[in-house]
Design an enzyme around this catalytic site. Structure first.
Site, PDB file in Angstrom:
ATOM      1  N   ASN A  94       0.890  -1.143   0.159  1.00 15.98           N
ATOM      2  CA  ASN A  94       0.273  -0.021   0.440  1.00 15.98           C
ATOM      3  C   ASN A  94       1.149   1.180  -0.038  1.00 15.98           C
ATOM      4  OD1 ASN A  94       1.348  -0.526   2.640  1.00 15.98           O
ATOM      5  ND2 ASN A  94      -1.303   0.585   3.503  1.00 15.98           N
ATOM      6  N   ASP A 152      -2.691  -5.348   1.784  1.00 18.73           N
ATOM      7  CA  ASP A 152      -2.817  -4.420   2.982  1.00 18.73           C
ATOM      8  C   ASP A 152      -3.148  -3.368   2.807  1.00 18.73           C
ATOM      9  OD1 ASP A 152      -3.454  -5.300   5.314  1.00 18.73           O
ATOM     10  OD2 ASP A 152      -1.066  -4.225   5.962  1.00 18.73           O
ATOM     11  N   ASP A 305       3.284  -6.122  11.706  1.00 15.59           N
ATOM     12  CA  ASP A 305       2.468  -4.547  11.055  1.00 15.59           C
ATOM     13  C   ASP A 305       2.809  -2.755  11.116  1.00 15.59           C
ATOM     14  OD1 ASP A 305       0.456  -3.713   9.387  1.00 15.59           O
ATOM     15  OD2 ASP A 305      -1.210  -4.025  10.987  1.00 15.59           O
TER      16      ASP A 305
END
Ligand SMILES: [Zn+2]
Ligand SMILES: [Zn+2]
Length: 425
Positions: A94, A152, A305
């Site tokens: 992303n 994601d 993450d």
């Protein structure tokens, strides 16, 4: 021949079921032998009292470059990875532009080589532009070096697209990584929906939003034979869905972040945006469920993450601030402090979830200290106590919910391909 002898460390390598004191010899960037005695021209590292393990792998990192270099760059993100003990990371697509073409994959690999810190593996888009409409050129992206596929930042929304993603990726034996979330259920939400959100008057994101899509993804993986990896699992319901699917032989794996096994939605009482992430921090029962999932093997991987955001973005009001927290430089300390010390996981199982398991899921030849393997090695001081100070982060961003925390355990020396890339001063 450049040779390095790591002496007297506790070598833990789940790929060989090894956990014992040993000397490890590295020659020309590869693991050359075990149990050799010093001799000849060698650089010696004394690892007495330390743990010597395969270099840690974080399969879920947002490096932000290209496009959002004010938050992080490939240079700073990979430097942060090293400081956290990671020798390999997988970066998410992303970015702006998104990682949906060979050109962007090449750019990232080039920048990573320039930075020359840790290995960077590329996760490319499932859909063109991450728009959720048309499948990206999966075959070309695999050829360019992509190791897995994900949209994601957003879920892969259309079930039809998800099904075709499974079918296509299966041809290349690549996993599809989904951020499983039903957006209609979480719109405008800033935190987990529960008693705390009710008391605080903040709009909630129910656990069901994750449960429903995770179950859909499992059903589609089962129907296609595809490989599904559930990203950042956070609910009791989806942990259980994965557990049951594994028993049926569905090809499903999952990961959990340190913040989801450490913190609860109660933290939002501070209205501090460093507790705002997606999926949100859940209630106590969900935290207990993910810890149980780690312990019984349902949860394969610990991944951060890592989601850096520049200060001015995170300083906005809670409802305006972006989701996400940095994680690379606190992950290991949280794992030791919150999982190993309380006895939820032993060292070997923990290291497996941070080395061998992510390597297997991504299909990369890492995560082992077998003779002949790349000498990617992390040397951990398991007892050192330290205080989290985001001012010391190598990351460009400091949006950590763990500021001021006292943690135990930290990487001291990080070796990539036989070269000492990081040494704590
Ligand atoms: Zn996500
Ligand atoms: Zn993410």
């Amino acid at each position: 021949m450049a040779s390095l002898l790591i002496q007297n460390g506790r070598v833990i390598d789940p790929s060989q079921q090894m956990d014992r004191i040993a000397n490890l010899l590295v020659v020309d960037g590869r693991v050359a032998a075990l149990d050799v005695q010093p001799g000849g021209e060698q650089t010696i590292i004394d690892a007495s009292g330390k743990i010597v393990c395969p270099g840690l792998i974080d399969m879920h990192v947002h490096l932000r470059e290209p496009g959002r270099e004010e938050d992080e760059t490939i240079e700073t993100g990979t430097a942060a990875a090293l400081a956290g003990g990671f020798t390999s990371i997988a970066c998410m697509p992303n970015t702006e532009p998104t990682i949906d073409s060979q050109g962007v994959v090449d750019f990232i690999r080039h920048q990573a080589a320039q930075a020359d810190h840790c290995n960077v593996f590329v996760v490319a888009c499932v859909s063109k532009g991450r728009e959720g409409k048309e499948l990206a050129e999966i075959g070309q992206l695999v050829k360019a070096g992509a190791v897995a596929f994900s949209d994601d930042g957003s879920p892969i929304y259309s079930p039809e697209l998800m099904r075709r993603a499974f079918e296509y990726c299966l041809m290349f034996d690549k996993p599809v990584l989904n951020h499983s979330e039903i957006r209609e259920l979480t719109e405008h939400g800033v935190m987990h929906e529960g008693l705390t959100s009710l008391i605080l008057g903040l709009s909630g994101m129910p656990a069901a939003a994750e449960d429903v899509m995770a179950s859909r993804d499992i059903a589609l993986a089962e129907a296609t034979g595809g490989r599904f990896h559930l990203m950042h699992v956070s609910t009791a319901g989806s942990v259980d869905a994965v557990r049951r699917a594994k028993r049926r032989g569905v090809r499903v794996t999952t990961e959990v972040t340190p913040h989801h096994f450490t913190l609860t939605d109660e933290c939002l009482r501070s209205f501090d945006s460093n507790y705002k992430m997606n999926p949100p921090l859940r209630g106590r029962e969900h935290v207990e469920a993910v810890i149980a999932g780690l312990a019984d093997g349902t949860i394969d991987v610990i991944a951060t993450d890592h989601a850096p955001h520049a200060k001015e973005k995170k300083m906005q009001e809670l409802d305006q601030a972006p989701f996400g927290v940095v994680g690379l430089e606190t992950a290991l300390g949280l794992v030791v402090t919150k999982l190993i010390k309380p006895g939820h996981l032993d060292w070997s199982t923990t290291i497996q979830k941070m080395t061998l398991n992510p390597a297997r899921i991504l299909g990369i030849s890492k995560g082992t200290l077998a003779v002949g393997a790349d000498a990617d090695i992390t040397i951990i001081n398991p007892e050192v106590r330290w205080k989290v100070d985001p001012a010391e982060f190598r990351s460009k961003s400091t949006n950590s919910p763990f500021c001021g925390w006292e943690l135990t355990g930290r990487a001291e020396i990080v070796i990539v391909a036989g070269r000492v890339k990081y040494k704590r001063g």
